[in-house]
Write a protein that holds these residues in place. Structure first.
Motif, short mmCIF file in Angstrom:
data_model
loop_
_atom_site.label_atom_id
_atom_site.label_comp_id
_atom_site.label_asym_id
_atom_site.label_seq_id
_atom_site.Cartn_x
_atom_site.Cartn_y
_atom_site.Cartn_z
N SER A 32 53.15 -35.38 -5.38
CA SER A 32 53.66 -34.01 -5.32
C SER A 32 55.15 -33.95 -5.71
O SER A 32 55.69 -32.86 -5.88
N ALA A 33 55.79 -35.12 -5.85
CA ALA A 33 57.20 -35.12 -6.23
C ALA A 33 57.39 -34.97 -7.74
O ALA A 33 58.52 -34.86 -8.23
N GLY A 34 56.28 -34.95 -8.51
CA GLY A 34 56.38 -34.89 -9.97
C GLY A 34 56.94 -33.57 -10.48
O GLY A 34 56.88 -32.55 -9.80
N SER A 35 57.45 -33.62 -11.70
CA SER A 35 58.15 -32.44 -12.25
C SER A 35 57.21 -31.28 -12.58
O SER A 35 57.63 -30.13 -12.63
N GLN A 36 55.92 -31.57 -12.82
CA GLN A 36 55.04 -30.46 -13.21
C GLN A 36 54.67 -29.57 -12.01
O GLN A 36 54.30 -28.42 -12.20
N VAL A 37 54.82 -30.11 -10.80
CA VAL A 37 54.64 -29.25 -9.63
C VAL A 37 55.72 -28.17 -9.64
O VAL A 37 55.45 -26.97 -9.49
N ARG A 38 56.97 -28.58 -9.88
CA ARG A 38 58.09 -27.62 -9.93
C ARG A 38 57.92 -26.66 -11.11
O ARG A 38 58.20 -25.48 -11.02
N GLU A 39 57.48 -27.22 -12.23
CA GLU A 39 57.30 -26.38 -13.42
C GLU A 39 56.23 -25.31 -13.14
O GLU A 39 56.41 -24.14 -13.48
N PHE A 40 55.14 -25.74 -12.52
CA PHE A 40 54.07 -24.81 -12.18
C PHE A 40 54.59 -23.71 -11.26
O PHE A 40 54.31 -22.52 -11.46
N GLU A 41 55.37 -24.09 -10.25
CA GLU A 41 55.89 -23.10 -9.31
C GLU A 41 56.77 -22.07 -10.03
O GLU A 41 56.68 -20.86 -9.77
N GLY A 42 57.60 -22.56 -10.97
CA GLY A 42 58.45 -21.64 -11.73
C GLY A 42 57.63 -20.70 -12.60
O GLY A 42 57.90 -19.49 -12.67
N LEU A 43 56.61 -21.26 -13.27
CA LEU A 43 55.78 -20.45 -14.17
C LEU A 43 55.03 -19.35 -13.43
O LEU A 43 55.00 -18.20 -13.87
N ILE A 44 54.42 -19.69 -12.29
CA ILE A 44 53.60 -18.70 -11.59
C ILE A 44 54.49 -17.63 -10.94
O ILE A 44 54.16 -16.44 -10.95
N ALA A 45 55.67 -18.04 -10.43
CA ALA A 45 56.59 -17.06 -9.84
C ALA A 45 57.03 -16.05 -10.91
O ALA A 45 57.05 -14.83 -10.66
N THR A 46 57.33 -16.54 -12.09
CA THR A 46 57.74 -15.66 -13.19
C THR A 46 56.59 -14.76 -13.63
O THR A 46 56.76 -13.56 -13.84
N LYS A 47 55.41 -15.37 -13.75
CA LYS A 47 54.23 -14.61 -14.22
C LYS A 47 53.95 -13.42 -13.30
O LYS A 47 53.64 -12.33 -13.76
N ILE A 48 54.04 -13.64 -11.98
CA ILE A 48 53.70 -12.59 -11.03
C ILE A 48 54.92 -11.73 -10.69
O ILE A 48 54.78 -10.61 -10.19
N GLY A 49 56.12 -12.25 -10.98
CA GLY A 49 57.31 -11.46 -10.72
C GLY A 49 57.79 -11.53 -9.28
O GLY A 49 58.18 -10.51 -8.70
N VAL A 50 57.73 -12.72 -8.68
CA VAL A 50 58.26 -12.90 -7.32
C VAL A 50 59.32 -14.01 -7.33
O VAL A 50 59.38 -14.81 -8.26
N GLY A 51 60.09 -14.04 -6.26
CA GLY A 51 61.22 -14.96 -6.21
C GLY A 51 60.87 -16.43 -6.01
O GLY A 51 61.53 -17.32 -6.53
N HIS A 52 59.81 -16.67 -5.20
CA HIS A 52 59.49 -18.06 -4.86
C HIS A 52 58.00 -18.34 -4.93
O HIS A 52 57.20 -17.49 -4.55
N ALA A 53 57.67 -19.55 -5.38
CA ALA A 53 56.29 -20.03 -5.32
C ALA A 53 56.31 -21.43 -4.71
O ALA A 53 57.20 -22.22 -5.01
N VAL A 54 55.36 -21.70 -3.83
CA VAL A 54 55.20 -23.04 -3.26
C VAL A 54 53.76 -23.47 -3.55
O VAL A 54 52.81 -22.82 -3.11
N ALA A 55 53.60 -24.57 -4.31
CA ALA A 55 52.26 -25.05 -4.65
C ALA A 55 51.62 -25.71 -3.44
O ALA A 55 52.31 -26.36 -2.63
N THR A 56 50.31 -25.53 -3.31
CA THR A 56 49.58 -26.09 -2.17
C THR A 56 48.28 -26.73 -2.66
O THR A 56 47.88 -26.56 -3.81
N ALA A 57 47.61 -27.43 -1.74
CA ALA A 57 46.38 -28.13 -2.09
C ALA A 57 45.20 -27.19 -2.28
O ALA A 57 44.23 -27.53 -2.94
N SER A 58 45.28 -25.98 -1.69
CA SER A 58 44.18 -25.02 -1.82
C SER A 58 44.68 -23.64 -1.42
O SER A 58 45.77 -23.51 -0.84
#
Ligand SMILES: *Cc1c(COP(=O)(O)O)cnc(C)c1O
Length: 363
Positions: A32-58
């Motif tokens: 979970s420390a990999g860079s694509q977790v952070r990239e995913f969080e940035g992409l989905i936050a931008t896509k939906i238009g919210v300030g923060h995203a935290v990726a989870t297992a489900s």
């Protein structure tokens, strides 16, 4: 004559996801420390238009983390709709709170605001508003109840309410990226919020409760429901393809609309203020058994939708009021096979089976 089997859903994976997974493997970044977790969080936050995203297992763990971050626990009540997949009720129970079921409306199949109001007690701490089958809730009306809203947008990728993206309502919202959802990484989820403190709390609870500035120093009882980088690599590719994946399901729904235009069935209703995200194309009929039997014969995996939650043995002790609308829908509604790359010929084959089932059962 044997016909090709048509599954309920199928995953659309492309070279975009493949390249991202290879990148993660070649970098040796798989936790979970990999860079694509952070990239995913940035992409989905931008896509939906919210300030923060935290990726989870489900999606389920995302709901559980949100409730815990809101300090909801034993003695508290969480209102959930009677018609949904079970995760909202399970999340309430997982934090030690009681789910309180409220009925849905025949107009949208989402939470009935009046029923939700009746379910409020001095112990009510949140309402989990589910955008069921991709249809957003009436968030303006729900907000007037004065109870914090958690939006469950697990089935609503691409939906919107009065022009604003599903997944951006309430104090926090969640998505699921399970394999049968419109955007998927196999198993995965995320929490979205504009609340800086809530986002920090969710992240810390999901990192064992460790102080973010002091490793191995636990200031809270946390857990680990994090998303692995290999999984996030798939999720990054899927979010990059979001618009075409969502459009693919809309095309399938339009093909069903036209193929079933003359059939005596009801399409799941959509409110004028809602823009539906297509998850699984859903119809309703009194002749469900006959339609499902015809589909089975043609090797088509159409399914009756979930029983209403109050009917389940696991939730029986939490039922306070009847939820007749949810029960009525759950006994009549059918999911038809739906995925973004579904060929039009397959849509036509399913529609033909539906019509055959209706004809056979006609009196
Ligand atoms: C799929 C789903 C979830 C969460 O699913 P996971 O399999 O845990 O990712 C939550 N709520 C609803 C309404 C769902 O349909």
């Amino acid at each position: 004559m044997t016909r090709a089997a048509i599954p309920l859903s199928a995953v659309s994976l492309s070279d975009v996801e493949r390249a991202r997974v290879l990148e993660a493997l070649e970098q040796g970044m798989i936790s979970s420390a990999g860079s694509q977790v952070r990239e995913f969080e940035g992409l989905i936050a931008t896509k939906i238009g919210v300030g923060h995203a935290v990726a989870t297992a489900s999606g389920t763990s995302a709901l559980e983390l949100v409730l815990r971050a809101m300090n909801i626990g034993p003695g508290d009540e969480v209102i959930v709709p009677a018609l949904t997949f079970a995760s909202p009720a399970l999340a309430a129970l997982l934090v030690g709170a009681a789910p309180v079921f409220a009925d849905v409306t025949p107009e949208t199949w989402t939470l009935d605001v009046n029923e939700a109001r009746k379910a409020i007690t001095s112990k009510t701490r949140a309402i989990i508003a589910v955008d069921v089958l991709g249809h957003p809730c009436d968030f303006d009306a729900l907000k007037d109840l004065g109870i914090p809203i958690v939006e469950d947008a697990a089935e609503a990728h691409g939906a919107s309410y009065k022009g604003r993206a599903a997944g951006s309502f309430g104090v926090a919202s969640i998505f699921s990226f399970h394999a049968n959802k419109a955007i998927t990484c196999g198993e995965g989820g995320c929490v979205l919020t504009n609340d800086d403190a809530l986002a920090r709390r969710v992240r810390q609870l999901n990192a064992f409760g460790m102080d973010p500035d002091r490793r191995y120093w636990h200031t809270e009882i946390g857990t680990n429901h994090r998303m692995a980088n290999l999984v996030a690599a798939v999720a990054v590719g899927q979010v990059e393809r979001w618009d075409s994946l969502v459009a693919g399901r809309r095309r399938v729904a339009a093909a069903y609309d036209s193929a079933l235009k003359l059939a005596p069935i009801e399409r799941r209703p959509v409110a004028p203020w809602a823009d539906e995200g297509v998850w699984l194309y859903t119809i309703a009929t009194d002749r469900r058994d006959a339609v499902l039997a015809a589909c089975r014969r043609w090797n088509i995996d159409a399914r009756g939708i979930w029983p209403s939650l109050p009917e389940n043995p696991a939730f029986a002790s939490f039922v306070r009021t009847a939820c007749p609308c949810a029960e009525h829908i759950s006994k009549r509604a059918i999911w038809l096979p739906t995925w973004s790359d579904m060929p039009n010929e397959s849509v036509d084959a399913v529609a033909a089976a539906v019509v055959a089932g209706l004809l056979e059962s006609a009196d």
